[in-house]
Design a protein around this motif. Sequence first.
Motif, mmCIF file in Angstrom:
data_model
loop_
_atom_site.group_PDB
_atom_site.id
_atom_site.type_symbol
_atom_site.label_atom_id
_atom_site.label_comp_id
_atom_site.label_asym_id
_atom_site.label_seq_id
_atom_site.Cartn_x
_atom_site.Cartn_y
_atom_site.Cartn_z
ATOM 1 N N ILE A 20 -30.124 20.436 -54.936
ATOM 2 C CA ILE A 20 -30.553 21.723 -54.407
ATOM 3 C C ILE A 20 -29.362 22.294 -53.658
ATOM 4 N N SER A 21 -28.651 23.202 -54.288
ATOM 5 C CA SER A 21 -27.461 23.770 -53.665
ATOM 6 C C SER A 21 -26.543 22.633 -53.235
ATOM 7 N N LEU A 22 -26.284 22.505 -51.924
ATOM 8 C CA LEU A 22 -25.404 21.448 -51.442
ATOM 9 C C LEU A 22 -26.182 20.215 -50.998
ATOM 10 N N LEU A 23 -27.466 20.152 -51.342
ATOM 11 C CA LEU A 23 -28.271 19.017 -50.926
ATOM 12 C C LEU A 23 -28.342 18.010 -52.062
ATOM 13 N N LEU A 24 -28.125 16.754 -51.747
ATOM 14 C CA LEU A 24 -28.116 15.708 -52.760
ATOM 15 C C LEU A 24 -29.107 14.624 -52.378
ATOM 16 N N PHE A 25 -30.023 14.316 -53.290
ATOM 17 C CA PHE A 25 -30.983 13.260 -53.063
ATOM 18 C C PHE A 25 -30.615 12.058 -53.923
ATOM 19 N N GLY A 26 -30.618 10.866 -53.339
ATOM 20 C CA GLY A 26 -30.437 9.645 -54.103
ATOM 21 C C GLY A 26 -31.655 8.764 -53.922
ATOM 22 N N LEU A 27 -32.198 8.241 -55.005
ATOM 23 C CA LEU A 27 -33.416 7.446 -54.950
ATOM 24 C C LEU A 27 -33.089 6.016 -55.357
ATOM 25 N N PHE A 28 -33.406 5.063 -54.490
ATOM 26 C CA PHE A 28 -33.086 3.670 -54.735
ATOM 27 C C PHE A 28 -34.383 2.863 -54.686
ATOM 28 N N VAL A 29 -34.668 2.086 -55.732
ATOM 29 C CA VAL A 29 -35.975 1.439 -55.848
ATOM 30 C C VAL A 29 -35.818 -0.055 -56.150
ATOM 31 N N PRO A 30 -35.791 -0.917 -55.131
ATOM 32 C CA PRO A 30 -35.892 -2.350 -55.389
ATOM 33 C C PRO A 30 -37.359 -2.790 -55.311
ATOM 34 N N ARG A 31 -37.719 -3.863 -56.007
ATOM 35 C CA ARG A 31 -39.078 -4.413 -55.958
ATOM 36 C C ARG A 31 -39.054 -5.683 -55.117
ATOM 37 N N ILE A 32 -40.029 -5.788 -54.200
ATOM 38 C CA ILE A 32 -40.080 -6.896 -53.257
ATOM 39 C C ILE A 32 -41.319 -7.735 -53.548
ATOM 40 N N ASN A 33 -41.135 -9.050 -53.738
ATOM 41 C CA ASN A 33 -42.258 -9.963 -53.979
ATOM 42 C C ASN A 33 -42.624 -10.645 -52.666
ATOM 43 N N VAL A 34 -43.874 -10.459 -52.237
ATOM 44 C CA VAL A 34 -44.362 -11.030 -50.982
ATOM 45 C C VAL A 34 -45.341 -12.157 -51.309
ATOM 46 N N SER A 35 -45.097 -13.327 -50.730
ATOM 47 C CA SER A 35 -45.948 -14.492 -50.992
ATOM 48 C C SER A 35 -47.091 -14.565 -49.989
ATOM 49 N N ALA A 36 -48.077 -15.423 -50.298
ATOM 50 C CA ALA A 36 -49.193 -15.636 -49.378
ATOM 51 C C ALA A 36 -48.704 -16.261 -48.080
ATOM 52 N N GLU A 37 -47.658 -17.100 -48.163
ATOM 53 C CA GLU A 37 -47.099 -17.712 -46.957
ATOM 54 C C GLU A 37 -46.507 -16.655 -46.021
ATOM 55 N N ASP A 38 -45.886 -15.623 -46.596
ATOM 56 C CA ASP A 38 -45.333 -14.552 -45.762
ATOM 57 C C ASP A 38 -46.448 -13.806 -45.029
ATOM 58 N N ILE A 39 -47.542 -13.507 -45.748
ATOM 59 C CA ILE A 39 -48.657 -12.802 -45.124
ATOM 60 C C ILE A 39 -49.218 -13.622 -43.962
ATOM 61 N N SER A 40 -49.406 -14.930 -44.184
ATOM 62 C CA SER A 40 -49.925 -15.804 -43.126
ATOM 63 C C SER A 40 -48.962 -15.865 -41.950
ATOM 64 N N PHE A 41 -47.668 -15.909 -42.234
ATOM 65 C CA PHE A 41 -46.656 -15.965 -41.175
ATOM 66 C C PHE A 41 -46.725 -14.719 -40.292
ATOM 67 N N TRP A 42 -46.883 -13.542 -40.907
ATOM 68 C CA TRP A 42 -46.955 -12.300 -40.125
ATOM 69 C C TRP A 42 -48.230 -12.251 -39.290
ATOM 70 N N GLU A 43 -49.350 -12.705 -39.883
ATOM 71 C CA GLU A 43 -50.612 -12.666 -39.149
ATOM 72 C C GLU A 43 -50.609 -13.648 -37.982
ATOM 73 N N GLU A 44 -50.084 -14.836 -38.201
ATOM 74 C CA GLU A 44 -50.080 -15.844 -37.145
ATOM 75 C C GLU A 44 -49.168 -15.455 -35.989
ATOM 76 N N ASN A 45 -48.048 -14.826 -36.297
ATOM 77 C CA ASN A 45 -47.072 -14.480 -35.262
ATOM 78 C C ASN A 45 -47.171 -13.026 -34.801
ATOM 79 N N GLN A 46 -48.127 -12.285 -35.402
ATOM 80 C CA GLN A 46 -48.339 -10.877 -35.053
ATOM 81 C C GLN A 46 -47.031 -10.078 -35.108
ATOM 82 N N VAL A 47 -46.340 -10.232 -36.216
ATOM 83 C CA VAL A 47 -45.093 -9.499 -36.439
ATOM 84 C C VAL A 47 -45.187 -8.771 -37.779
ATOM 85 N N SER A 48 -44.260 -7.873 -38.000
ATOM 86 C CA SER A 48 -44.177 -7.134 -39.257
ATOM 87 C C SER A 48 -42.759 -7.229 -39.794
ATOM 88 N N PRO A 49 -42.602 -7.201 -41.101
ATOM 89 C CA PRO A 49 -41.245 -7.163 -41.653
ATOM 90 C C PRO A 49 -40.566 -5.848 -41.273
#
Length: 406
Positions: A20-49
């Motif tokens: 758009i004129s002088l505006l430049l958009f770059g789109l970057f798309v990686p896929r992230i695999n989250v395991s059940a152990e990661d979900i449990s780790f976040w819930e137990e420690n009340q943290v977020s990635p």
Amino acid sequence: MQGFFRIKQGIQRTFGILFISLLLFGLFVPRINVSAEDISFWEENQVSPTLSIDSMRDILHIFVNGQLIGSVIGHWVKVVQPIQLLQGYNDLVLLSQTVGLQNYGAFLEKDGAGFKGQVKLTGFKNGEIDLSEYSWTYQVGLRGEFQKIYMIDESEKAEWTDLTPDASPSTFTWYKTFFDAPNGENPVALDLGSMGKGQAWVNGHHIGRYWTRVAPKDGCGKCDYRGHYHTSKCATNCGNPTQIWYHIPRSWLQASNNLLVLFEETGGKPFEISVKSRSTQTICAEVSESHYPSLQNWSPSDFIDQNSKNKMTPEMHLQCDDGHTISSIEFASYGTPQGSCQMFSQGQCHAPNSLALVSKACQGKGSCVIRILNSAFGGDPCRGIVKTLAVEAKCAPSSTTSSSQL
């Protein structure tokens, strides 16, 4: 203007770079695999990635599974953004926007754009994930652009839904509506002051990008260009949008059912958009006796004959839009007038007959010419001082032209 329809673009339907004129958009798309152990780790420690980027410029929009979760604005700033991920594969989309590129100064080629340094996710059970090592997809364009849904014959290819006036503003959304052209021959403009940032099309014609930025409320004052330059000197329009009106050529319009399509990036209020005919109602001019005469008054001999050059007199030219005439002279002063357009005032030197002479020369005409000459104003009102003529005039439709406004 009829009701609006919209498509929530959804970043999962957006591909890569949008120019758009002088505006430049770059789109970057990686896929992230989250395991059940990661979900449990976040819930137990009340943290977020957390997404962490060492450095980025100028604007970054972060999407997880198609939902906008955060935006960052800055010039080479660090990004730390908490995110919510689901078990299984998650799509992380980083929409990077560069607003202009440096084109002067030392080492400009090293400034760059996008991201610098490491891009990583922290807070996982087994440690951080270095996304810099992932395979990233990078594609070009918007699906709506590929389908040309801004064209009259192509707009029905998209699945539009009715938009209600109480709908919340949404980002990365296509809107469309239909409107009738204003009557008359006056120029037509689109008022986009209620929108944020995006692009607009009328009957398939791209009228450009819009970006409704509001200037700071403070900083406007008396203008004086003397002294050193700085960016805030002689600031105007404080507290108001930098631009709200966008011209639509009459040749692009039909009498009714004109298609308006917008792609809105940051959120806006489309029901407050209006289409209006515009005309210049006030014209101003300021010419001093030290100004050079009009170019058409010169001839090749004038560049050689100094006496001929001295005989030529500066002129003030006033002209209204086509189909309009000068209806009144609001201000006229030959001498040392002060101020600027719509704020003129008489100075210490003033020819008393200024208003009467300019009114006689211009009122009722589509255009007029006034010579900047002492004799034209009955003599020199103040000897030894360079005189200036300042005029403010009003224009109105002539009796043979009609106009209307939506």
